[in-house]
Enzyme design. Structure first.
Site, short mmCIF file in Angstrom:
data_model
loop_
_atom_site.label_atom_id
_atom_site.label_comp_id
_atom_site.label_asym_id
_atom_site.label_seq_id
_atom_site.Cartn_x
_atom_site.Cartn_y
_atom_site.Cartn_z
N TRP A 158 0.83 -1.21 0.00
CA TRP A 158 0.00 0.00 0.00
C TRP A 158 0.86 1.26 0.00
O TRP A 158 0.38 2.34 -0.28
CB TRP A 158 -0.98 0.00 1.17
N ASP A 159 2.14 1.11 0.31
CA ASP A 159 3.07 2.23 0.24
C ASP A 159 2.90 2.98 -1.08
O ASP A 159 2.94 4.21 -1.12
CB ASP A 159 4.52 1.71 0.29
N GLU B 159 0.01 -3.07 12.77
CA GLU B 159 0.06 -4.54 12.66
C GLU B 159 0.34 -5.24 13.99
O GLU B 159 0.33 -6.47 14.05
CB GLU B 159 1.12 -4.94 11.63
N LYS C 248 2.08 0.10 16.60
CA LYS C 248 3.28 0.12 15.77
C LYS C 248 3.40 1.43 15.00
O LYS C 248 4.48 2.00 14.87
CB LYS C 248 3.22 -1.05 14.79
N GLN C 249 2.29 1.88 14.45
CA GLN C 249 2.35 3.03 13.56
C GLN C 249 0.99 3.71 13.51
O GLN C 249 0.01 3.18 14.02
CB GLN C 249 2.75 2.58 12.17
#
Lengths: 602, 602
Positions: B201-202, B343, B454-455
């Protein structure tokens, strides 16, 4: 057994040489408690009767233990209290070869029995002293004789099997809550603190059958425990955002959930492992509804349904309704993210056992009206009280859609995607084990992504719902799942044995029977789950041994007080003779290689 | 850069003492391949042009590497072939202090370029020899000048920032697939084999923005890759029992899924760990639809939608429709058992980001008809071709119900039950780490049952859908989630920085900007996930650096070719000047502390 609060023991000592002897006896409160101390606020009393009293930490319930003693010889007795106990020190001059007999009585009462348990304990100890050991022993034996009369199974052909089976029943009857109106049996009985004294589905699926056939009042007490703890189940469902009754996986006092989110310790990191027994093993509610219905079916007695049982069934059905999902773009009803009996595969979708249990529970909610056809007010009032009208309509629509897809003659998939898992042998999985104490389940256990299962799952469904499956279907599923089952739970063997009898293969059932019946007789079984000790006696296996002998080998089934038999004796068994209690009357069933008969007891 | 198949290098040697010199150069095929060998069937040719040819193991695609060399001094050359390479040995008499210059050209072609890649490689090497190094360098520089013209960002006030930002763009442009009509960019660019060259998806969320604003044809190539790989996404959805398009989490050649079910190795047992990126990170389809729509919104060009983009959006919406569930007893629509951008928390229900992405995707499927209002046949034909009539009706009903519940001013719960997780600090979680390489996610990672993420997840949603959230809401959520974010992915900083700019706190964004922009300039970043090396360059962070500078600090937004600016310069930046390409024309935007202007390029 005549007096469940009393413990009597007699000790005869003899000495090789004469001299001054000293005997220390009393009540030690220096005890190991699982998960930290259970009691506080200790106090001690000395006197002819020693007494230790304390309170439980959580609810402050008083607990009292008393001790009295009698020596049949001249002695001096002094008493003392320490930080953790109260003792009597008995001194006497002993002669070589002479017998010295000491009789000890201990009594235990708690605040649940009486607001002043100390008084009762003290009185009981004094009374026992007056009655004497022989009288107590006589009363005890008499009580056991009565129990054996309605429960002993006489098995000929294999002495070892006969002993193991009756040892199982001995364990079971030792812990049966005869003194209580509404109480169940913990997963390790009274043999230890493992599983925290909690009540599991074992009670309804593995213990209930023996009692409902031999001592229906006990079966009633087990189920009344669930009826009385309904509020706990309603609360649990609501805490998870659902309606109805979601019974605890490990039911504690008052029906509170005793199961933690972390039931296993990872042996590699020593971290607690998130398991999903508490929140996802939802078949428990259906198991209870199943037993309530079986009680009615077997005894024909609908009083339990009337006195709360029907409400439990309706609330359990409502729980499944609120736990079920429909696919948005098609008419498929699903139970997602559950754990079935096979706990090695967590968070699965549409576990066949669970779906069947839920669909069955819903169908029972619909059948209740028929049971009370002649007295329709019973259910009508409940429907009104529980605001259940809409739910009934929805249940009618949903229940048929929830049943697992069954193609007779084909293997039932344990859950969505099970057939896509690695198909390896049990030995392969075992060869991957790095630490004998490691847990095989959770996301990354050695079994989790293989077809190896912990215990009967599809086969348990076939054992509990025999009428849904043809012999051929049971046989194919048995042959598929049996080699893939670790039997890592004492609940597994019974289900495999019952289904083996069903397909007329008692030879295959024999090994399971012996394993189950001798579990607490020969030792063995699994003692560790991760870093946690899970040893102790296995009431569910004890109940399972009876189930295999009576429901499997003898092929007994009872419907509304009427017996039918379909014997499948293995070659090791010459005959089986056992009592069954039906509508308050006892009959004796005899099964031999040549046939069977049923005789009412004189 | 002028000739992407050519590599030119020039080497000048000088010796401290005279003597006979020997230089070995050529093509080695003794290379390390991630996950086992990628090539087989090696063959070698010698001659003025050396040649190594092989085939890829899986698809048998031929690959050819050629080399030519020129020495500006008298020498003897011999050629040799070994088991794993072809070489030329250059011998000459060297004098002390004299310069000896060797020019080497290498060419790479594959069967995707031409059926006879060896021929092309050979011809290119010969041509380069004829053209000479200086000419090649000139052409290369000219091509780069052209790229910088439409992409360089001139940042004053902080030299380090300016260098890092343009280094990011250098990395990005070095790997941009200018030579292809439909191709995307792997997660580690061309810097290594990590992530197997797969597209994540980046591409749509972190790389697409810089290209759509500066070189829309490249943005188009990235999206065309998704359009052309739609069959792979349809296949993946169907394999999981769903309809529509479920794009691969790691998209390989032809849109096959490259992501494994086991992405991490447990550092304690060295066993592969089951992760759920492949099967549950379903936001990927919505991310692609999002970018397709942004392309249309920013450029006003609807050709991409017409040429397959609309079909992709419709199939992605259909996927969400078939992936969504409704509670049986109430009208609640849910996306269950998913993994969001964070994630570390797998298998969650109703991840806000995912639900919003899915709802948005569905709403786009409905909006397509408006885009082609003047040409209704486009969508009508698609609806017919895809048998989409019923889906459209259902989407109209479902899409509004799928949006996450948003209360302005309140913290959005990342997923159902997130607020019930342990609320500890990042340091606490770090203190529980036993092995620096251990993975924090999966069922029992140190972060999995805490609120540490995580993000960016909720914050990523707020960055991508700014219009749905008030400033106050963004600020509250930023303050809540920021201290709970590990930024364990290079994709995190950009989202936090963009939202910090949004709430007028460029000071908070500055640190993220520097971290993102210098990730491949200063080194750093995370190099291990479990036992697996994940190092290399970070194209998504490179794109993120541009996003923060231009969309965040300069506050650029473009809708249908019209620019608006809302600058939020941090104190470290005095001015920003950058080109934007709109409807085929380039403008230069200048933002200073005093204001901004937009000038068309002459």
């Amino acid at each position: 057994m005549a007096q469940p609060h009393l413990l009597a023991s007699r000790l005869t000592l003899a000495f090789k040489a004469g001299g001054e002897a000293e005997l220390l006896t009393g009540i030690s409160t220096d005890i190991w408690d699982i998960n930290g101390p259970h009691l506080n606020d200790f106090s001690y009393k000395t006197g002819p009767v020693l007494m230790a009293e304390a309170r439980t930490c959580e609810h402050g319930i008083p607990v009292a233990v008393a001790q009295s003693a009698h020596c049949d010889f001249a002695c001096e007795e002094s008493r003392e209290t320490t930080d953790a106990g109260v003792y009597r020190r008995i001194r006497f001059s002993a002669k070589a070869g002479e017998p010295y007999t000491v009789t000890l009585f201990a009594a235990v009462y708690t605040g649940i029995d009486d607001p002043e348990p100390g008084k009762l304990a003290s009185v009981l100890c004094e009374k026992a002293l007056t009655d004497g050991f022989s009288y107590c022993l006589f009363a005890h034996k008499k009580a056991w004789d009565e129990i054996w009369k309605h429960s002993a199974v006489e098995l000929t052909g294999c002495e070892e099997a006969a002993q193991a089976l009756n040892a199982s029943l001995y364990h079971l009857h030792s812990i049966a809550p005869r003194h209580a109106r509404a109480l169940s049996i913990p997963a390790r009985g009274l043999s230890g603190q493992t599983y925290k004294g909690a009540v599991f589905w074992d009670s309804e699926i593995f213990l209930f059958p023996v009692f409902v056939h031999t001592e229906p009042d006990l079966a009633k007490a087990l189920l009344r425990y669930r009826i009385e703890t309904l509020p706990g189940a309603l609360k649990k469902a609501s805490e998870y955002g659902f309606r109805g009754a979601f019974y605890p996986w490990e039911s504690q006092e008052g029906g509170t959930e005793g199961c933690s989110d972390y039931n296993v310790t990872d042996v590699f990191t020593h971290r607690p492992v998130r398991t999903y027994f508490r929140d996802k093993q939802i078949h428990i509610s259906g198991d209870i509804a199943y037993a309530l219905w079986r009680y009615y079916e077997i005894t024909g007695d609908r009083s339990l349904l009337r006195d709360g049982g029907a409400e439990v069934i309706m609330q359990c059905a409502r729980f499944y309704l609120s736990r079920a999902h429909r696919r948005v773009d098609r008419d498929k009803v699903e139970l997602l993210d559950v754990v079935g009996p096979d706990e090695y595969h967590e968070r699965v979708n549409n576990n066949a056992f669970t779906n069947q249990m839920a669909a069955h529970c819903m169908s029972l909610a619909l059948k209740l009206a028929e049971v009370f056809e002649d007295d329709p007010g019973v259910i009508e009032e409940l429907v009104k009280k529980l605001d259940y009208e809409e739910d009934l309509k929805l249940i009618k629509e949903i229940a048929p859609k929830l049943h697992p897809a069954i193609t007779q003659g084909a293997v039932v998939e344990q859950f969505d995607g099970y057939f896509q898992l690695e198909d390896c042998t049990l030995d392969t999985v075992r060869s991957r084990v790095l630490d004998e104490r490691e847990y095989w389940g959770t996301n990354n256990g050695v079994a989790a992504h293989t077809r190896i299962i912990k215990q009967a799952d599809v086969i348990a469904m076939m054992a509990l719902f025999p009428e849904l499956f043809s012999d051929e279907t049971v046989e194919r599923n048995w042959r598929f799942y049996e080699p893939r089952t670790e039997h890592g739970s004492s609940l597994s063997a019974c289900m495999y044995a019952l289904t083996a009898c069903r397909i007329n293969r008692p030879d295959l059932a024999w090994e399971y029977f012996m394993r189950t019946a001798s579990i607490d007789f020969a030792g063995g079984g699994k003692h560790w789950a991760g870093d946690i000790y899970i040893g102790g006696t296995h009431p569910a296996a004890n109940g399972g041994a009876w189930m295999i002998a009576v429901l499997g080998f003898a092929g007994l089934s009872v419907k509304n007080g009427e017996i039918s038999l379909n014997p499948r004796l293995p070659k090791q068994i010459k005959s089986l003779r056992f009592p069954v209690t039906l509508k308050g009357k006892r009959v004796t069933v005899t099964v031999t290689e040549d046939g069977w008969n049923v005789k009412p007891d004189s």
